[in-house]
Design a protein around this motif. Sequence first.
Motif, PDB file in Angstrom:
ATOM      1  N   MET A 160       0.832  -1.167   0.000  1.00 44.74           N
ATOM      2  CA  MET A 160       0.000   0.000   0.000  1.00 44.74           C
ATOM      3  C   MET A 160       0.885   1.242   0.000  1.00 44.74           C
ATOM      4  O   MET A 160       1.913   1.262   0.675  1.00 44.74           O
ATOM      5  N   GLN A 161       0.459   2.256  -0.749  1.00 44.58           N
ATOM      6  CA  GLN A 161       1.196   3.514  -0.810  1.00 44.58           C
ATOM      7  C   GLN A 161       0.238   4.659  -0.507  1.00 44.58           C
ATOM      8  O   GLN A 161      -0.936   4.611  -0.881  1.00 44.58           O
ATOM      9  N   VAL A 162       0.775   5.679   0.174  1.00 41.51           N
ATOM     10  CA  VAL A 162      -0.004   6.875   0.471  1.00 41.51           C
ATOM     11  C   VAL A 162       0.731   8.063  -0.128  1.00 41.51           C
ATOM     12  O   VAL A 162       1.930   8.224   0.087  1.00 41.51           O
ATOM     13  N   ARG A 163       0.006   8.887  -0.887  1.00 43.39           N
ATOM     14  CA  ARG A 163       0.587  10.098  -1.462  1.00 43.39           C
ATOM     15  C   ARG A 163       0.076  11.285  -0.651  1.00 43.39           C
ATOM     16  O   ARG A 163      -1.110  11.362  -0.319  1.00 43.39           O
ATOM     17  N   PHE A 164       0.992  12.209  -0.335  1.00 43.24           N
ATOM     18  CA  PHE A 164       0.674  13.355   0.508  1.00 43.24           C
ATOM     19  C   PHE A 164       0.829  14.659  -0.257  1.00 43.24           C
ATOM     20  O   PHE A 164       1.605  14.746  -1.208  1.00 43.24           O
ATOM     21  N   THR A 165       0.126  15.696   0.205  1.00 40.37           N
ATOM     22  CA  THR A 165       0.312  17.038  -0.325  1.00 40.37           C
ATOM     23  C   THR A 165       1.623  17.593   0.221  1.00 40.37           C
ATOM     24  O   THR A 165       2.229  17.004   1.134  1.00 40.37           O
ATOM     25  N   ALA A 166       2.034  18.751  -0.268  1.00 40.50           N
ATOM     26  CA  ALA A 166       3.252  19.401   0.227  1.00 40.50           C
ATOM     27  C   ALA A 166       3.131  19.754   1.706  1.00 40.50           C
ATOM     28  O   ALA A 166       4.132  19.849   2.413  1.00 40.50           O
ATOM     29  N   LYS A 167       1.916  19.928   2.201  1.00 42.31           N
ATOM     30  CA  LYS A 167       1.694  20.267   3.618  1.00 42.31           C
ATOM     31  C   LYS A 167       1.539  19.032   4.502  1.00 42.31           C
ATOM     32  O   LYS A 167       1.260  19.147   5.688  1.00 42.31           O
ATOM     33  N   GLY A 168       1.673  17.840   3.912  1.00 44.28           N
ATOM     34  CA  GLY A 168       1.642  16.616   4.701  1.00 44.28           C
ATOM     35  C   GLY A 168       0.274  15.993   4.914  1.00 44.28           C
ATOM     36  O   GLY A 168       0.109  15.134   5.759  1.00 44.28           O
ATOM     37  N   MET A 169      -0.713  16.400   4.115  1.00 46.16           N
ATOM     38  CA  MET A 169      -2.062  15.826   4.212  1.00 46.16           C
ATOM     39  C   MET A 169      -2.193  14.700   3.183  1.00 46.16           C
ATOM     40  O   MET A 169      -1.725  14.843   2.049  1.00 46.16           O
ATOM     41  N   PRO A 170      -2.853  13.588   3.534  1.00 48.07           N
ATOM     42  CA  PRO A 170      -3.052  12.517   2.563  1.00 48.07           C
ATOM     43  C   PRO A 170      -3.868  13.011   1.362  1.00 48.07           C
ATOM     44  O   PRO A 170      -4.862  13.711   1.526  1.00 48.07           O
ATOM     45  N   LEU A 171      -3.430  12.641   0.193  1.00 55.51           N
ATOM     46  CA  LEU A 171      -4.076  13.043  -1.054  1.00 55.51           C
ATOM     47  C   LEU A 171      -4.717  11.843  -1.748  1.00 55.51           C
ATOM     48  O   LEU A 171      -5.807  11.931  -2.288  1.00 55.51           O
ATOM     49  N   ALA A 172      -4.015  10.704  -1.722  1.00 55.70           N
ATOM     50  CA  ALA A 172      -4.519   9.493  -2.373  1.00 55.70           C
ATOM     51  C   ALA A 172      -3.871   8.268  -1.743  1.00 55.70           C
ATOM     52  O   ALA A 172      -2.777   8.347  -1.193  1.00 55.70           O
TER      53      ALA A 172
ATOM     54  N   ASN B 148      12.236   9.254  17.221  1.00 52.73           N
ATOM     55  CA  ASN B 148      11.059   8.856  17.976  1.00 52.73           C
ATOM     56  C   ASN B 148      10.769   7.365  17.749  1.00 52.73           C
ATOM     57  O   ASN B 148      10.491   6.951  16.636  1.00 52.73           O
ATOM     58  N   VAL B 149      10.793   6.587  18.814  1.00 51.52           N
ATOM     59  CA  VAL B 149      10.569   5.146  18.686  1.00 51.52           C
ATOM     60  C   VAL B 149       9.274   4.681  19.354  1.00 51.52           C
ATOM     61  O   VAL B 149       9.039   3.490  19.461  1.00 51.52           O
ATOM     62  N   VAL B 150       8.430   5.623  19.792  1.00 47.66           N
ATOM     63  CA  VAL B 150       7.205   5.220  20.488  1.00 47.66           C
ATOM     64  C   VAL B 150       5.914   5.718  19.845  1.00 47.66           C
ATOM     65  O   VAL B 150       4.856   5.156  20.093  1.00 47.66           O
ATOM     66  N   ASP B 151       5.956   6.757  19.010  1.00 52.45           N
ATOM     67  CA  ASP B 151       4.727   7.299  18.435  1.00 52.45           C
ATOM     68  C   ASP B 151       4.310   6.541  17.176  1.00 52.45           C
ATOM     69  O   ASP B 151       5.061   6.460  16.211  1.00 52.45           O
ATOM     70  N   VAL B 152       3.097   6.001  17.204  1.00 56.32           N
ATOM     71  CA  VAL B 152       2.492   5.350  16.050  1.00 56.32           C
ATOM     72  C   VAL B 152       1.570   6.387  15.409  1.00 56.32           C
ATOM     73  O   VAL B 152       0.706   6.955  16.072  1.00 56.32           O
ATOM     74  N   GLU B 153       1.753   6.647  14.117  1.00 52.16           N
ATOM     75  CA  GLU B 153       0.970   7.654  13.415  1.00 52.16           C
ATOM     76  C   GLU B 153      -0.261   7.014  12.767  1.00 52.16           C
ATOM     77  O   GLU B 153      -0.170   5.934  12.195  1.00 52.16           O
ATOM     78  N   HIS B 154      -1.401   7.696  12.867  1.00 50.30           N
ATOM     79  CA  HIS B 154      -2.661   7.202  12.311  1.00 50.30           C
ATOM     80  C   HIS B 154      -3.322   8.283  11.464  1.00 50.30           C
ATOM     81  O   HIS B 154      -3.247   9.465  11.793  1.00 50.30           O
ATOM     82  N   TRP B 155      -3.992   7.853  10.414  1.00 50.13           N
ATOM     83  CA  TRP B 155      -4.862   8.717   9.613  1.00 50.13           C
ATOM     84  C   TRP B 155      -6.159   7.972   9.360  1.00 50.13           C
ATOM     85  O   TRP B 155      -6.149   6.777   9.062  1.00 50.13           O
ATOM     86  N   ARG B 156      -7.292   8.672   9.480  1.00 49.33           N
ATOM     87  CA  ARG B 156      -8.587   8.147   9.037  1.00 49.33           C
ATOM     88  C   ARG B 156      -8.996   9.019   7.854  1.00 49.33           C
ATOM     89  O   ARG B 156      -9.155  10.230   7.998  1.00 49.33           O
ATOM     90  N   VAL B 157      -9.134   8.390   6.688  1.00 53.02           N
ATOM     91  CA  VAL B 157      -9.441   9.131   5.466  1.00 53.02           C
ATOM     92  C   VAL B 157     -10.679   8.554   4.798  1.00 53.02           C
ATOM     93  O   VAL B 157     -10.869   7.342   4.759  1.00 53.02           O
ATOM     94  N   GLN B 158     -11.523   9.445   4.289  1.00 47.08           N
ATOM     95  CA  GLN B 158     -12.649   9.021   3.476  1.00 47.08           C
ATOM     96  C   GLN B 158     -12.198   9.130   2.030  1.00 47.08           C
ATOM     97  O   GLN B 158     -11.683  10.170   1.608  1.00 47.08           O
TER      98      GLN B 158
ATOM     99  N   LEU C 297      -5.374   4.178   8.434  1.00 50.07           N
ATOM    100  CA  LEU C 297      -3.980   3.900   8.101  1.00 50.07           C
ATOM    101  C   LEU C 297      -3.119   4.021   9.343  1.00 50.07           C
ATOM    102  O   LEU C 297      -3.403   4.836  10.225  1.00 50.07           O
ATOM    103  N   ARG C 298      -2.045   3.238   9.388  1.00 51.82           N
ATOM    104  CA  ARG C 298      -1.141   3.249  10.544  1.00 51.82           C
ATOM    105  C   ARG C 298       0.294   3.134  10.062  1.00 51.82           C
ATOM    106  O   ARG C 298       0.585   2.381   9.128  1.00 51.82           O
TER     107      ARG C 298
ATOM    108  N   GLU D 112       8.763   3.723   7.198  1.00 49.68           N
ATOM    109  CA  GLU D 112       8.206   4.520   6.106  1.00 49.68           C
ATOM    110  C   GLU D 112       6.975   3.835   5.514  1.00 49.68           C
ATOM    111  O   GLU D 112       6.269   4.414   4.713  1.00 49.68           O
ATOM    112  N   GLN D 113       6.719   2.593   5.915  1.00 48.20           N
ATOM    113  CA  GLN D 113       5.629   1.776   5.382  1.00 48.20           C
ATOM    114  C   GLN D 113       4.313   2.090   6.082  1.00 48.20           C
ATOM    115  O   GLN D 113       4.238   2.103   7.307  1.00 48.20           O
ATOM    116  N   TRP D 114       3.264   2.316   5.285  1.00 52.26           N
ATOM    117  CA  TRP D 114       1.913   2.513   5.817  1.00 52.26           C
ATOM    118  C   TRP D 114       1.160   1.196   5.743  1.00 52.26           C
ATOM    119  O   TRP D 114       1.308   0.426   4.803  1.00 52.26           O
ATOM    120  N   PHE D 115       0.309   0.937   6.754  1.00 56.37           N
ATOM    121  CA  PHE D 115      -0.515  -0.262   6.806  1.00 56.37           C
ATOM    122  C   PHE D 115      -1.971   0.138   6.876  1.00 56.37           C
ATOM    123  O   PHE D 115      -2.329   1.109   7.542  1.00 56.37           O
TER     124      PHE D 115
END
Length: 91
Positions: A1-13, A49-59, A74-75, A81-84
Amino acid sequence: MQVRFTAKGMPLAVRHDGRVWAVAAQPVHWFSRDSWWDTRRTAPVGVGNVVDVEHWRVQVRLGSSISALRTFELRREPLSEQWFLTSITDN
């Protein structure tokens, strides 16, 4: 799975299962903590940083179509660098 982001760091696709899903609504972003005591993950001093798990909920919807919205959660694990894809729900 791949996530593409805007220049401001928001998920785009999101590319999942050979298809491109376009983000169609304001995404939700949060962090949780990795239970490093269970995973026994270690890192050298100063590695980051070895403890923060990043999450996004996208429609999302397929490409630029008018297909029904779906919600992807997404996690990304610390130091990865891998998104799940953790869940998919139909709206």
